[in-house]
Design an enzyme around this catalytic site. Structure first.
Site: not given
Lengths: 221, 78
Positions: A87, A195, A197
């Site tokens: 990002c 993302h 994560e």
């Protein structure tokens, strides 16, 4: 494996990234403030997290890309250390010149924050060894400036060299050729808007992001 | 010395903000607006000894992203 997360003023996914790296490596990553002029020794992986470094002033990632630590990140990239930019991290990598192109305002102007289907365009990178080519996965995005832009020559080169790693199965931001993530020529620097994560355990709604970290740790071992 | 740097998106780079402004102008009833492009104006207050080459360098290294933007330097007459 030793890893580090670079923290900028305005980073807000640094702790999520740290959780994902610890889950994959078994060791807490070093949290490195952007003013540092040295990185811990022996790093195998450096992550540039999501967020809004310097409040996106001037352009997303433009000020942070000139932070002191970025000189060390560039040197590490040249030594072959794996760099993962997610990002705002992707925006930082393009602004720093480590990846080609730029991330423009989303074509629909709106901030987009939701799970998005992606296609794994290349499973031949250190980051994607645990995915099948053309597999569809679900990873959340949360960005305002994720519209990938590069000139046609650059796009053709990325495509020809197999450097497009993830594509949007549903293009949520107007990105050229549905690009969601690319690697550099050497293959050790990945930038992606979604993302991973935020998708590492069932409570997140799935574990499609976890394989990126696990595969990377395996590839770097 | 006051110097203005105008940063604009290159031709062909999509400008959704310009499109939204264009749409808003039409909604307000303004006719005859063919296109709108939004840019940035950066004002620099510089020492006299800063050279043109240095100002260009500032633009290329930070003020503009040469992948998507062009810049124009306007120096205020002393």
């Amino acid at each position: 494996m030793k890893s580090a997360v670079i923290v900028f003023p305005g980073s807000n996914c640094d702790r999520d990234m740290a959780v994902a790296l610890e889950a994959a490596t078994g060791t807490k990553p070093h949290m490195v403030w952007h003013r540092e002029t040295e990185l811990p020794e022996g790093l195998g992986l450096i992550a540039l997290p999501g967020g809004f470094s310097y409040g996106d002033y001037l352009r997303s990632g433009a000020i942070g890309a000139n932070s002191p630590v970025m000189r060390e990140v560039k040197a590490a990239a040249e030594r072959g250390v794996a760099i993962l930019g997610v990002c705002n991290g992707f925006q930082l990598l393009t602004e720093a010149g480590l990846l080609p192109g730029a991330l423009l305002r989303n074509a629909g102007i709106r901030f987009v924050c939701r799970d998005v289907p992606l296609t794994v365009a290349s499973s031949q990178t250190a980051f994607t060894s645990r995915y099948q080519a053309d597999e569809e996965i679900s990873i959340p995005v949360a960005h305002h400036d994720g519209n990938y832009f590069a000139d046609d020559d650059t796009l053709n080169r990325l495509e020809g060299e197999g450097r497009i790693v993830f594509r949007y199965a549903e293009n949520v931001n107007g990105s050229a050729r549905d690009i969601a993530g690319i690697v550099n020529e050497a293959g050790n620097v990945l930038g992606m808007m979604p993302h991973p994560e935020r998708m590492i355990e069932p409570a997140h709604g799935g574990k499609d992001g976890r394989r990126l970290f696990e595969g990377l740790v395996e590839a770097l071992a | 010395m006051k110097t203005r740097v105008h940063v604009t998106l290159k031709n062909g780079v999509l400008d959704p903000q310009g499109k939204a402004i264009h749409h808003a102008l039409e909604t307000l009833g303004f006719d005859g607006v063919n296109d709108v492009r939004q840019g940035k104006l950066i004002e620099l207050d510089l020492d006299e000894n800063v050279t043109d080459a240095e100002i260009e360098d500032m633009c290329r290294k930070l003020l503009a992203n040469m992948v998507i933007e062009d810049f124009e330097i306007e120096k205020e007459a002393a």
